[in-house]
Design an enzyme around this catalytic site. Structure first.
Site: not given
Ligand SMILES: *Cc1c(COP(=O)(O)O)cnc(C)c1O
Length: 466
Positions: A112
């Protein structure tokens, strides 16, 4: 570039307005009015470029009218200069066919950061232009909260209030939020569940007087700018593995459908993507939707991949819109139906549009553990549980011989070290730059989960709009 709403009745807006608005006023999500196309020569010209230069080339068409190329470069340089690996998102080889794309070298150890570090820069730039102020309120069960706080800590035009359920996030995740000491960062532990925290955030947005006074904004993945930032690493990885001459497949651990939708965008732009695997844990609404057309909400089951414990995927609406022929009013009806009955069927057009590129798999805890061990035994790679869900699905993918399969590694294994330890017997250490996390002082408020308590707390500390 102009952006239109998936529900067809909000006004079209430019990039700056879309970034600050988040959600469209008709309840829909913004998407570009058309996809910019890269020719094979354009893609070939990305070979050997740095991450920041790749980012500038890939994102430039989306920000025209709001940022010059030089401004975009300046913001990307600031955002990605904070990553601990010089390649920003390096590739790691597992065997002759499988690769990992490591997206966790940012400040909070999850993918993120790639989007939120840039979003923080964009917010600051656009708010100073307008001499405006923003109050971000959010609820987090872990990764989004720490990444958002890190991205805006110390920024003058932004206050952030992040709610987490007391005692229900991991120690690493809580400390990543509560040890950030900046006057604009406000952590709140709610005496309740994550759902309670989320309901409080919703209630603040639904109070027009409160929401207007403090110019409330969300940072969840419905923001177009976040998705745009994620398109970059699909290009970066595919070019290194032979694009445009060679096709590349991706497997994506999926929750809110933001990350994997960015892969779809890359394909629409001309990147030769052979297949996109939507890997879910046992919370499998997306797998059911893509395999059977059944998008119906179930109960959330807690797993060792908490960032994927989701039963509604907000960004899925963008795919339904684009793959289904871009009929805004019809989609608005379909989504209204879903909001009342918590279930809907995909149309034939939506299913056919999605099937061109996507496949899906549901991965349970045993398969996840086996993938952690496979990566460790075969390549000495310690991977986190979310990544392992992606890798388990990747290993079951059917692609033509010679097509490399890239699994997106979405979190650093140290962030979820208990689960990794159960599978491998190894306890991954925190990276050195995080080493003193447990020595840093924490600061957060503890509040009852009531609307009165939260709004009083925010009102006392946020900056009202001039
Ligand atoms: C947010 C997240 C996801 C999922 O990603 P999306 O874009 O919501 O599909 C997968 N793995 C981790 C570690 C995350 O923080």
């Amino acid at each position: 570039m102009q952006y239109v709403s998936t529900r067809g009745s909000a006004p079209a807006l430019g990039f700056e307005d879309v970034t600050l608005a988040g959600l469209a006023s008709d309840g829909g999500l913004y998407v570009p009015e058309s996809w910019p196309r890269f020719s094979e020569a354009d893609i070939r010209a990305l070979a050997g470029l740095s991450y920041v230069e790749t980012a500038v080339r890939v994102m430039a068409p989306y920000v025209t009218g709001s940022l010059s190329e030089d401004e975009l470069r300046e913001l990307c340089t600031a955002a990605y200069g904070r990553f601990s690996h010089k390649a920003v998102t390096p590739l790691v080889q597992l065997d002759h066919q499988h690769w990992l794309l490591e997206l966790f070298h940012g400040p909070t150890l999850a993918f993120k950061d790639v989007a939120l570090q840039l979003l923080g820069q964009l917010f600051e730039r656009f708010l100073s232009r307008r001499d405006d102020h923003l109050t971000i309120v959010g609820a987090t069960s872990g990764d989004t909260g720490s990444a958002a706080i890190d991205a805006v800590a110390g920024r003058e035009k932004i206050d952030i209030f992040m709610l987490h359920p007391e005692g229900r996030v991991s120690d690493v995740q809580r400390r990543q939020m509560t040890t950030v000491r900046a006057p604009n960062v406000h952590n709140i532990a709610i005496e309740g569940s994550f759902d309670d925290a989320q309901a409080l955030v919703k209630a603040m947005f639904n109070d027009p007087a409160f929401s207007t006074k403090f110019n409330l904004s969300a940072v969840n993945s419905i923001n177009w700018a976040r998705l745009m930032a994620q398109v970059v690493y699909y290009f970066y990885a595919a070019v290194r593995l032979g694009a445009p001459e060679r096709q590349v497949a991706f497997s994506v651990p999926t929750g809110n459908f933001g990350d994997v939708f960015a892969g779809y965008v890359a394909a629409q732009m001309g990147l030769p993507v052979a297949k996109l695997m939507v890997a879910t844990n046992v919370n499998d609404i997306l797998h059911r939707a893509l395999a059977d057309g059944d998008y119906s909400q179930g109960q959330v089951v807690q797993t060792s991949t908490p960032s994927m414990d989701i039963q509604i995927s907000s960004n899925f609406e963008r795919l339904l819109f684009d793959a289904g022929g871009r009929g805004g009013p019809a989609l608005a009806e379909q989504m209204k139906g879903f909001e009342t009955s918590r279930a809907m069927r995909l149309t034939n057009a939506q299913r056919a549009g999605a099937a061109k590129l996507f496949s899906s798999a549901r991965v349970d805890g045993d398969a996840m553990n086996m993938a952690i061990r496979w990566a460790f035994d075969g390549a000495g790679q310690v991977i986190d549980p979310h990544t392992a869900v992606g890798l388990a699905a990747a290993r079951g993918m059917e692609v033509e011989a010679g097509v490399p399969i890239v699994t997106l590694a979405t979190a650093h294994p140290a962030k979820f070290r208990e689960a990794v330890e159960r599978a491998t017997g190894l306890r991954p250490p925190l990276p050195t730059r995080m080493g003193d996390l447990f020595a840093r002082e924490e600061a957060y408020a503890k509040l009852p989960a009531t609307f009165e308590a939260i709004t009083a707390y925010v009102a006392e500390r946020a900056t009202p709009r001039a």
